[in-house]
Design a protein around this motif. Sequence first.
Motif, PDB file in Angstrom:
ATOM      1  N   MET A   1       0.838  -1.186   0.000  1.00 28.49           N
ATOM      2  CA  MET A   1       0.000   0.000   0.000  1.00 28.49           C
ATOM      3  C   MET A   1       0.876   1.240   0.000  1.00 28.49           C
ATOM      4  O   MET A   1       1.892   1.291   0.678  1.00 28.49           O
ATOM      5  CB  MET A   1      -0.903   0.002   1.224  1.00 28.49           C
ATOM      6  CG  MET A   1      -1.748   1.240   1.262  1.00 28.49           C
ATOM      7  SD  MET A   1      -2.647   1.515   2.761  1.00 28.49           S
ATOM      8  CE  MET A   1      -1.389   2.186   3.771  1.00 28.49           C
ATOM      9  N   GLN A   2       0.480   2.213  -0.753  1.00 29.05           N
ATOM     10  CA  GLN A   2       1.200   3.476  -0.827  1.00 29.05           C
ATOM     11  C   GLN A   2       0.475   4.532   0.009  1.00 29.05           C
ATOM     12  O   GLN A   2      -0.709   4.774  -0.197  1.00 29.05           O
ATOM     13  CB  GLN A   2       1.295   3.932  -2.292  1.00 29.05           C
ATOM     14  CG  GLN A   2       2.117   5.167  -2.508  1.00 29.05           C
ATOM     15  CD  GLN A   2       3.604   4.913  -2.322  1.00 29.05           C
ATOM     16  OE1 GLN A   2       4.075   3.811  -2.549  1.00 29.05           O
ATOM     17  NE2 GLN A   2       4.326   5.915  -1.895  1.00 29.05           N
ATOM     18  N   LEU A   3       1.161   5.140   0.936  1.00 31.86           N
ATOM     19  CA  LEU A   3       0.589   6.227   1.727  1.00 31.86           C
ATOM     20  C   LEU A   3       0.586   7.492   0.884  1.00 31.86           C
ATOM     21  O   LEU A   3       1.363   7.623  -0.063  1.00 31.86           O
ATOM     22  CB  LEU A   3       1.392   6.424   3.004  1.00 31.86           C
ATOM     23  CG  LEU A   3       1.466   5.204   3.923  1.00 31.86           C
ATOM     24  CD1 LEU A   3       2.372   5.489   5.105  1.00 31.86           C
ATOM     25  CD2 LEU A   3       0.098   4.786   4.384  1.00 31.86           C
ATOM     26  N   LYS A   4      -0.256   8.454   1.240  1.00 30.70           N
ATOM     27  CA  LYS A   4      -0.416   9.641   0.408  1.00 30.70           C
ATOM     28  C   LYS A   4       0.286  10.886   0.946  1.00 30.70           C
ATOM     29  O   LYS A   4       0.916  11.607   0.187  1.00 30.70           O
ATOM     30  CB  LYS A   4      -1.906   9.934   0.222  1.00 30.70           C
ATOM     31  CG  LYS A   4      -2.631   8.847  -0.539  1.00 30.70           C
ATOM     32  CD  LYS A   4      -4.092   9.174  -0.668  1.00 30.70           C
ATOM     33  CE  LYS A   4      -4.802   8.057  -1.407  1.00 30.70           C
ATOM     34  NZ  LYS A   4      -6.232   8.305  -1.520  1.00 30.70           N
ATOM     35  N   ILE A   5       0.123  11.155   2.235  1.00 32.84           N
ATOM     36  CA  ILE A   5       0.651  12.401   2.802  1.00 32.84           C
ATOM     37  C   ILE A   5       1.314  12.120   4.144  1.00 32.84           C
ATOM     38  O   ILE A   5       1.000  11.131   4.795  1.00 32.84           O
ATOM     39  CB  ILE A   5      -0.471  13.448   2.994  1.00 32.84           C
ATOM     40  CG1 ILE A   5      -1.566  12.900   3.923  1.00 32.84           C
ATOM     41  CG2 ILE A   5      -1.061  13.882   1.653  1.00 32.84           C
ATOM     42  CD1 ILE A   5      -2.619  13.899   4.319  1.00 32.84           C
ATOM     43  N   PRO A   6       2.213  13.004   4.590  1.00 31.03           N
ATOM     44  CA  PRO A   6       2.751  12.864   5.948  1.00 31.03           C
ATOM     45  C   PRO A   6       1.626  13.034   6.972  1.00 31.03           C
ATOM     46  O   PRO A   6       0.671  13.773   6.737  1.00 31.03           O
ATOM     47  CB  PRO A   6       3.761  14.008   6.053  1.00 31.03           C
ATOM     48  CG  PRO A   6       4.101  14.362   4.648  1.00 31.03           C
ATOM     49  CD  PRO A   6       2.847  14.096   3.856  1.00 31.03           C
ATOM     50  N   ALA A   7       1.746  12.325   8.075  1.00 31.95           N
ATOM     51  CA  ALA A   7       0.711  12.412   9.108  1.00 31.95           C
ATOM     52  C   ALA A   7       1.324  12.122  10.470  1.00 31.95           C
ATOM     53  O   ALA A   7       2.455  11.637  10.565  1.00 31.95           O
ATOM     54  CB  ALA A   7      -0.404  11.415   8.812  1.00 31.95           C
ATOM     55  N   GLN A   8       0.563  12.431  11.511  1.00 38.53           N
ATOM     56  CA  GLN A   8       1.018  12.170  12.869  1.00 38.53           C
ATOM     57  C   GLN A   8      -0.153  11.808  13.757  1.00 38.53           C
ATOM     58  O   GLN A   8      -1.310  12.078  13.426  1.00 38.53           O
ATOM     59  CB  GLN A   8       1.771  13.356  13.453  1.00 38.53           C
ATOM     60  CG  GLN A   8       0.899  14.553  13.798  1.00 38.53           C
ATOM     61  CD  GLN A   8       1.709  15.669  14.418  1.00 38.53           C
ATOM     62  OE1 GLN A   8       2.823  15.932  13.987  1.00 38.53           O
ATOM     63  NE2 GLN A   8       1.152  16.310  15.414  1.00 38.53           N
ATOM     64  N   ALA A   9       0.189  11.195  14.882  1.00 39.24           N
ATOM     65  CA  ALA A   9      -0.817  10.862  15.894  1.00 39.24           C
ATOM     66  C   ALA A   9      -0.119  10.824  17.242  1.00 39.24           C
ATOM     67  O   ALA A   9       1.055  10.482  17.331  1.00 39.24           O
ATOM     68  CB  ALA A   9      -1.462   9.520  15.593  1.00 39.24           C
ATOM     69  N   GLY A  10      -0.846  11.169  18.286  1.00 35.95           N
ATOM     70  CA  GLY A  10      -0.316  11.099  19.640  1.00 35.95           C
ATOM     71  C   GLY A  10       0.254  12.410  20.140  1.00 35.95           C
ATOM     72  O   GLY A  10       0.172  13.444  19.473  1.00 35.95           O
ATOM     73  N   THR A  11       0.838  12.332  21.345  1.00 31.45           N
ATOM     74  CA  THR A  11       1.412  13.506  21.996  1.00 31.45           C
ATOM     75  C   THR A  11       2.734  13.121  22.655  1.00 31.45           C
ATOM     76  O   THR A  11       3.111  11.957  22.673  1.00 31.45           O
ATOM     77  CB  THR A  11       0.479  14.057  23.093  1.00 31.45           C
ATOM     78  OG1 THR A  11       0.423  13.109  24.166  1.00 31.45           O
ATOM     79  CG2 THR A  11      -0.919  14.328  22.561  1.00 31.45           C
ATOM     80  N   LEU A  12       3.387  14.098  23.220  1.00 28.02           N
ATOM     81  CA  LEU A  12       4.620  13.862  23.967  1.00 28.02           C
ATOM     82  C   LEU A  12       4.379  13.832  25.474  1.00 28.02           C
ATOM     83  O   LEU A  12       5.298  13.979  26.257  1.00 28.02           O
ATOM     84  CB  LEU A  12       5.663  14.923  23.615  1.00 28.02           C
ATOM     85  CG  LEU A  12       6.219  14.837  22.194  1.00 28.02           C
ATOM     86  CD1 LEU A  12       7.143  16.013  21.912  1.00 28.02           C
ATOM     87  CD2 LEU A  12       6.946  13.524  21.991  1.00 28.02           C
ATOM     88  N   GLU A  13       3.123  13.623  25.855  1.00 28.65           N
ATOM     89  CA  GLU A  13       2.779  13.520  27.269  1.00 28.65           C
ATOM     90  C   GLU A  13       3.296  12.203  27.844  1.00 28.65           C
ATOM     91  O   GLU A  13       3.540  11.252  27.118  1.00 28.65           O
ATOM     92  CB  GLU A  13       1.259  13.583  27.454  1.00 28.65           C
ATOM     93  CG  GLU A  13       0.629  14.869  27.000  1.00 28.65           C
ATOM     94  CD  GLU A  13       1.022  16.062  27.837  1.00 28.65           C
ATOM     95  OE1 GLU A  13       1.158  15.902  29.076  1.00 28.65           O
ATOM     96  OE2 GLU A  13       1.200  17.137  27.272  1.00 28.65           O
ATOM     97  N   SER A  14       3.439  12.146  29.141  1.00 28.36           N
ATOM     98  CA  SER A  14       3.854  10.927  29.810  1.00 28.36           C
ATOM     99  C   SER A  14       2.863   9.801  29.510  1.00 28.36           C
ATOM    100  O   SER A  14       1.653  10.037  29.428  1.00 28.36           O
ATOM    101  CB  SER A  14       3.921  11.166  31.319  1.00 28.36           C
ATOM    102  OG  SER A  14       4.328  10.005  31.977  1.00 28.36           O
TER     103      SER A  14
END
Length: 93
Positions: free
Chosen positions: A1-14
């Motif tokens: 599968m080819q991804l389309k765009i950069p993405a993110q999920a989550g946080t830098l919290e503990s």
Amino acid sequence: MQLKIPAQAGTLESSDALVLIEPLAAGSGRHIELESSVMRQYGRHIRQQVMATLDRLCVADVRILVKDKGALDATVQARVETAVRRSGQACAD
């Protein structure tokens, strides 16, 4: 599968993890970078969780950065899956 765009999920919290993904050209493979506050104890296990989630979602060509702050397995899996789904599409089961 080819991804389309950069993405993110989550946080830098503990007890969380920030996952950043970037699609790569077909045939480039997986490039996984891992930063973790518990790298010595769980680095290999976290990497295995990321790989297993990418396998399940049929993601072959991706650069992924995981900044872990002591997240549980389910959290790491959920963050990777969310980032993948935000980036494009996952194969149907």
